[in-house]
Structures are given as C-alpha cells and as structure tokens.
Scaffold this motif. Structure first.
Motif, mmCIF file in Angstrom:
data_model
loop_
_atom_site.group_PDB
_atom_site.id
_atom_site.type_symbol
_atom_site.label_atom_id
_atom_site.label_comp_id
_atom_site.label_asym_id
_atom_site.label_seq_id
_atom_site.Cartn_x
_atom_site.Cartn_y
_atom_site.Cartn_z
ATOM 1 N N GLY A 76 0.689 -1.398 0.003
ATOM 2 C CA GLY A 76 -0.001 0.057 -0.025
ATOM 3 C C GLY A 76 0.973 1.311 -0.149
ATOM 4 N N ASN A 109 -4.592 8.223 6.211
ATOM 5 C CA ASN A 109 -5.155 7.772 4.836
ATOM 6 C C ASN A 109 -4.681 6.488 4.566
ATOM 7 N N SER A 111 -4.101 3.286 2.584
ATOM 8 C CA SER A 111 -4.681 2.453 1.550
ATOM 9 C C SER A 111 -3.852 1.289 1.037
ATOM 10 N N LYS A 132 -10.181 -1.089 -7.434
ATOM 11 C CA LYS A 132 -10.236 -0.351 -6.211
ATOM 12 C C LYS A 132 -9.458 -0.922 -4.965
ATOM 13 N N ASN A 133 -9.090 0.276 -3.953
ATOM 14 C CA ASN A 133 -8.137 -0.111 -2.901
ATOM 15 C C ASN A 133 -9.060 -0.385 -1.674
ATOM 16 N N ILE A 135 -9.578 1.319 1.854
ATOM 17 C CA ILE A 135 -9.164 2.699 2.269
ATOM 18 C C ILE A 135 -9.543 2.604 3.745
#
Length: 816
Positions: A76, A109, A111, A132-133, A135
């Motif tokens: 990440g 934040n 991710s 998508k990640n 988060i």
C-alpha cells in the motif's frame, strides 16, 4: 494527461499548453482565475495541519475461496507496506485459511491491497472491485478484519490464466505486467517452453523500481508462462509490445516479432520505440510462453526523462482494437493537420503583415507565438508517431521550446497592444523563457518542468490582465477584440488545468477542451484584423474628405496670399534692413569682448558666451593695472537685443575710467550711480567683479547669481551668495565685497542667470546643484575644458526647448 507532461506508454491523445490574456472582463475575476493556476500545484498530495502520529494497525484476513495461497502479501501507500511493491509485507499464517500482520502507520489515509506476490492476482471481497483499494481513516490503534471472497484473476498450477474477456469488444486491453521471470544470462534455450526457469527472479516487465533488486545492466531474458481456457485456443487477438529499447519476442519457442536490433548476431544495437498492434493467434495447447530477449543500454539516461526502463505487452480483442487504431490514426492525423496548419498559416500571414508595416510589432510577436502553437501541436502528435528514441527525445525538446515560445511571445503581443515601448520587465520574462527552453533541452520530460510552465503561464496571464486594464494603455483600433480572444484562451486553459488535476471531471463531457481556447483566439484575431483594416479604410475615407475640403480652402487662401505677397515683400525688405543694422550692432558688441584671455603660470582663465538673439545683453571682460591685481567682470543687461548691447558698451566704458585699485563694492556703487543718472528706464545691468591678487580673491556682485568656488581641499563646492540690486535699479545701494583665499587647485566659476535659470522642455530649471556637480567632476581639467563641459550641460538640459536668455560662463583656475 496534463498540458505540460507526457507518458510514453499512455494511449490517450497528446495535449499541449496555451496561454491567454484579457482586457474587458472584471479585473478581480481575472486575477482570481490566474491565481487559481498557481494554487492548483498544491492540490495533489496536500496534507492537513495535524501533526502526524504513529498508530498500530493489525489486519486479520480470512480467505473464503477454493484457492488458498501459500503466501499472502499486503502492499500500500506506507513505506512499511513496500509503497505498492507487489511483494510488500508478508502476512503470517494464523490458520489453514487465515492470515494476519501488524505494522505502524503515521498516515491517517491508509490505502492497501492483497496480492499473492504479483499484480496478476489480487484478493478482493464482495464490496470491492479489482480496480479499487482498501481505504481506512486511521485515528488510533486499529484492528481491521477482512475476508477475501475471490481473486482478481485466475491462476493454474501457479501460473496466470487469461480470461475470455479479452475477446469481448470494448473491454480494456490486458497488460501482462507480472509475474515475469528474469535472468541476466543469455541462451537460445531460454525461448523454449520446456526450459526450467524456477531459479529466475520474479519481476514486473517495466522493472523501473526493481533495477537494483535484479541487478539490471541493460540486457537480459524475460519469461511469462500462462494458461488459456479452451475458448481462446486458436483465437486471434491484437498484441503490442511497447518499449524504448530493442527486443525479440518469442511465442512457444517461435520468434514472433523483432523490434530494433538487440546487438547480437553481429548487428549493432539499435533501439526502436514500438507501438504497432499485430494480429496474434493462440496455439491449441493449454500452456503457453512469452519469452523476450530485451536490451536497453540507454535506460539510465532515458529514465530521468520519464521513459520506462523495461517493456509492456498488451493484448486486446483484434476487431475492436484495429478499428480503434484506424479511427485514432485518422483522428490524430486530422487534428494534427488542423491544429498545426491553422497557426502555421496565420504565422506566415502575420509575418507578411509585419513586413508591410514594421511599426505594428504585435504582428511579429503574435506570428512567433503562433509558431510556438504550431510546434506544440505538431511535436506532441509526432512524438507518438515516431519510432526512433533519439528523434522522440528531440520532439520532446522542441515541444518544451514551443510551449515557452508560445507563452513568451503571446505576452509580448499583449505588451505591444498596451505599451508604446516594451516595459523593462520583458527582460525578466525573456530570462525565464531562455531558462525554460534550456531546461527543456536538458531534461525534456519531467513533472517539474510542467509545473514551471504552469507557473510561467500563470504569471504571464496576470501580467496580460494588468497590462490590458491600465488607464494609460494604448488605444489601438480594435485591440480590445484581441484581449477578448486572450481571455477566451485563458478561460479554457484554466478549465483544462482543473480537469488535469481532477478538480472537475470534464466540461460538458469533454476532457480535451483547451483546443477551443485556441480556436477562440484564432477567431477573435481574425475579427481584430478585419476590424482594424475596416477602421483604417474608414479613416482614409475621412482623410480624403478633409483633403477635398482643404483644396477648396487652399484656392481661397491663394487669392488672399496673392494680396499679401506684396505686403510680405515690403516686410522682407524692412527685415533685411533691420538685420543689417543688428549685424552691425552684433559685430560692435563682439568687438567689446577681449580677444585673448589673461593668463600666467599661476592662473588659467577661460570664458564663453551664447546669445539668445543677434545682439545679446551678456558681457565679460578683464582689467589689470599696476599692482591692483586682475579684475574679471561678468555682466548681464536686462533683456537682450540692441538696447542690451548699448548698456554693455556704457558699462565697459565706465569700468575703463574707474580706479581699478578701489574696493570692488565702491566700484559697483559708482557704476550704479552713473547708470541711475542716465535714466535709461527699465534697463539695468547685473555685474560680478572678481579681483585675483596672489592667493586671495575679492568678489562683489550686483544682482548676479552666486559665484561657485571649488576648494581643492577638501574637494567641495562653496557658493558665494550676495543679495544685491542690479546697477541702475535704485538710487544708492550699499554694495559689499567678499574676500577669501584662492589657493592652488581652487576654481572660481561665474555665470549669468541665463545658465542657472535655464528650463528644459518639461519646465524644470537647471539650478545650481547640477552646475556644482559638473564643476566638481571636471575640476582636474583646464579652464577651457571646464567651460565646454558646462555649455554641454546647458545644451543637453535645454534640448529641443532652446535657450531663451543670453548665457555667459567664466572659469578662473589657480594653478599654483
């Protein structure tokens, strides 16, 4: 894609930057928009004001699929997670299908994604798509429990398995980025499917972040083994390999495509950029192998410029791909022709206009700006067509020059419409233009250069707005139309920047909208040219009417002139007679001036005079008798002309009969008494008498400006001011004399009021300070040279205004 950046492997169309200006729109709105450009650079990656705090994060993962990986990685946006390395941080197995990991983070934040060691296979749950990640906003120590319900792509026997999606029209192309196996050794056996590559290193094909890890030296072999479903056997797809080096692509042991020369088989290494899609047919076997012998010996020099060190292989549905290639090619050629030829044609047009009238410099500047626009479009498109890496880099360099050129000469166009002369700050902008151009040649592709161009564009936009709104700007016919064009261009470029930085997604569905700004500028410029020439024709017609009217008046005036001609001849004869009389008087006045200047080994004296008419009222003379010393006289009769000349002759006669040994104040009193008795009415004489005797000087003045004395020690100017009436002004006046030392190197300068009270064309008086400064600067010169410098000062100061009064300068320099 941002206006001032590029990507070698990006499939979107190239964009280019424009600049703009405004005039008629509100100033506040314009400055706000220009300031927005400068503030946009902080949008990506801007952080809050909170002080980062470390928190511990524990992630527990449950795999709910038939396939349970032997190892699971989390990667990440944290350094501890490998910064998106597919093998970032390995999770510990806590059960047959359970994994966990604990790490620290100072980024709220968070991710991340899960992989099996390559980007081919990513773990996803029911709420996340493959794109998508995960988060999370981390505010404290946190435990995260997740499940993996499926994998983004299939694998079989540890190898990737391609999906049938690549046959569906409209499906995005499949990028075979990983997992590849790499070896720096070289052998033809590496292309064979049966070769055992289990000891090779797993890499991504771009290898940008793995060059040190794999010991990349510029050449090696890459192998990608994969399975296909039965639906793909014997099917034809489109395949493309992208790179900046040279390659040989083998499929199942057969050479499928060569791009460039890899340097073996006796051939020299020759890189070649490849973007060509080729038809590719899968064999009817289960297992397949792509093997690539790849060479890029210039990767260290091209990588800082934004080029990938490795290669990329793409696969896509053939029908839709080739149809898309055809449409894109046709669209690109059309847009390249339109957006290159239009500014190029206008470049020659405005260049021709400038050759017809070189006073209209805006045509030259705008022509060069248009040439920059044409270069931006042409080189942006051309670098996506060219295959030779050296030529591609050259296009990047020329594109950087074109961007700076368009912005800089666009600014000069605005300046020429607003200022009579270019403001001096154009030199600063030229320095920036030169710096950006040189930087663009040295580092043609980098994000910093793009940001610098944005900043340069922002400042020039602000300056264009300021120049267009100045109260004292030039009012060229129709110039406001051009400023509206600049404003339209500015508006669309700001929108393009907002789209590039994802502040807004699109403008009415379009993402490439800066071109409309260029089209708007071109339209407004055409309107401006038409308006300007219409205005010129209108003025010519008006002038023609004026000429006709003047012709009628000229005929009437000729009749009057004929009647006046005789009178004019009579006046001319009278003036000729008076001129002869004035010339006789002038010769008489000049005869009163001394032919030679007194001098000795101790004194250096020089004097000069300029008259405002044929006969002036200024006067200078020298008297020396017995041991009374040398008396130097400077005078100025009121007015000028014949009457002033007569006053000079009268005073000269009186000075010849007065006792030269008397006190100078007494001498002035006698002259005043005699002139007063003559009752000449409104005619007076100002005088300065200076007696030099040894190392002393005696000074007496009657209504004259101060006498300047330069003291060699300490090198300063002393003013001798004596407030008194001119001779003949009153019945009696107590004239006094001033005595002072006069040593070697000292200089006495006496001038009449025609010098100190001289006005230039702006109505400013010369005064005493500039005279004193000139004396001080020239004190080492001779008396004659000092006098000439003072008259040069007078001439420069008067300029076209001319002199209105007689002027006399006398310089007395003590040599020893």
């Amino acid at each position: 894609m941002k206006l001032f950046s590029s990507d070698l492997f990006r499939a979107r169309k190239p964009l280019y930057s424009l600049f703009c200006g405004c005039k008629r729109l509100p100033f506040a709105a314009g400055v706000t928009a220009a300031f927005l450009i400068l503030s946009l650079f902080s949008l990506p990656g801007c952080k809050g004001s909170d002080t980062p705090q470390k928190h511990t994060v524990t992630v527990n993962v449950k795999v709910l699929t038939d396939f349970i990986p032997s190892v699971l990685f989390i990667t990440g946006n944290q350094r501890s997670l490998g910064l998106w390395d597919a093998e970032g941080l390995r999770l510990s197995r806590s059960g047959p299908s359970s994994f966990n990991v604990t790490f620290d983070t100072d980024n709220r934040n968070l991710s991340f994604k899960f992989t099996t060691g390559s980007w081919w296979q990513e773990g996803i749950d029911t709420t996340y798509s493959r794109r998508k990640n995960y988060i999370f906003d981390i505010k404290q120590d946190t435990v995260i429990n997740l499940v993996i319900n499926s994998w983004s792509r299939k694998t079989r026997n540890g190898y990737p398995e391609l999906d049938t999606d690549i046959l569906l029209p409209g499906t995005p192309f499949l990028a075979l980025t990983s997992p590849w196996k790499f070896s720096s050794s070289d052998s033809p056996e590496f292309a064979l499917p049966g070769y055992n590559d289990s000891g090779w290193v797993s890499v991504q094909s771009q290898i940008d972040e793995q060059t040190e890890k794999i010991g990349w030296k510029g050449k090696g072999w890459f192998r990608f083994g994969f399975y296909i479903p039965s639906e793909l056997k014997g099917k034809t797809v489109a395949l493309r390999i992208n790179h900046l080096g040279a390659s040989r692509l083998y499929y199942n042991g057969r050479l499928f495509q060569s791009s460039g020369e890899t340097g073996d088989a006796g051939n020299e290494y020759a890189p070649r950029q490849n973007r060509v899609w080729r038809a590719f047919t899968f064999d009817s076997t289960d297992f397949h192998l792509f093997a690539v012998r790849y060479v890029n010996l210039e990767w260290e020099s091209t990588r800082p410029a934004g080029f990938s060190s490795g290669f990329m292989i793409y696969i896509k549905d053939a029908d839709s791909m080739f149809s898309e290639v055809y449409e894109n090619t046709k669209s690109n050629i059309r847009e390249q022709l339109i957006f290159s030829l239009i500014p190029l044609i206008l470049f020659f047009f405005h260049l021709i206009l400038f050759s017809f009238n070189r006073n209209q410099r805006q045509n030259l500047y705008f022509a060069l700006s248009l040439l920059g626009f044409a270069g931006i479009t042409f080189f942006n498109y051309q670098r996506y067509i060219e295959y030779e890496p050296s030529i591609i880099l050259l296009y990047y360099k020329l594109n950087a020059l074109s961007i700076a050129m368009a912005i800089f000469f666009g600014l000069l166009t605005s300046f020429s419409l607003s200022y009579k002369r270019l403001p001096k700050r154009w030199i600063i902008y030229f320095s920036i233009f030169l710096t950006i151009s040189i930087t663009g040649f040295l580092f043609p592709v980098n994000q910093t250069l793009g940001m610098i161009n944005y900043i340069f564009f922002g400042f020039t936009a602000i300056d264009i707005i300021y120049s267009g709104l100045r109260k004292d700007r030039l009012n060229l016919g129709g110039s406001w139309i051009m400023f509206l064009g600049f404003m339209a261009l500015f508006f669309f470029v700001v929108l393009q920047i907002l789209i590039d930085y994802n502040v807004i997604r699109s403008f009415f569905g379009a993402r490439m909208i800066f071109v409309y700004g260029f089209i708007s500028l071109t339209v407004f410029m055409s309107v401006f040219i038409s308006y300007n020439y219409a205005l010129i024709n209108k003025n010519l017609a008006k002038q023609l009417d004026n000429v006709n009217e003047l012709s009628k008046k000229t005929l009437e005036q000729e009749k009057i002139n004929s009647a006046l001609e005789l009178e004019s001849r009579l006046i001319s004869l009278e003036n000729e007679r008076k001129s002869k009389e004035l010339e006789s008087a002038r010769q008489l006045q000049l005869s009163l001036l001394p032919l030679n200047f007194p001098g000795s080994e101790h004194l250096d004296i020089y004097a000069g005079m300029e008259t405002a008419s044929e006969v002036g009222g200024d006067y200078y003379d020298f008297f020396s008798k017995d041991d009374s010393g040398l008396i130097c006289v400077t005078g100025d009769a009121t007015g000028h002309g014949l009457k002033a000349g007569n006053m000079v002759m009268t005073v000269k006669g009186m000075l010849n009969i007065i006792n030269p040994g008397a006190d100078l104040g007494s001498m002035l009193s006698e002259i005043n008494y005699a002139v007063r008795r003559m009752n000449l009415k409104q005619l007076y004489m100002s005088l300065s008498l200076i007696r030099i005797r040894g190392n002393s000087a005696e000074i007496a003045c009657a209504g004259m400006p101060p006498v300047f004395i330069f003291r060699s020690d300490p090198g300063e100017i002393e003013l001798i001011v004596q407030k008194s009436m001119p001779a003949g002004g009153v019945k009696s006046f107590p004239y006094k004399s001033y005595r002072t030392g006069f040593n070697a190197g000292d200089i006495i300068v006496s001038v009449t009021d025609g010098v100190t009270e001289l006005f230039n064309k702006e109505g400013e008086m010369l005064g005493q300070e500039k005279i004193a400064r000139t004396i001080k600067e020239t004190h080492l010169l001779s008396a004659e040279e000092i006098t000439k410098h003072l008259f040069s000062l007078v001439s420069d100061w008067a300029g076209d205004a001319g002199i209105k009064d007689d002027m006399t300068v006398m310089v007395i320099k003590k040599l020893s």
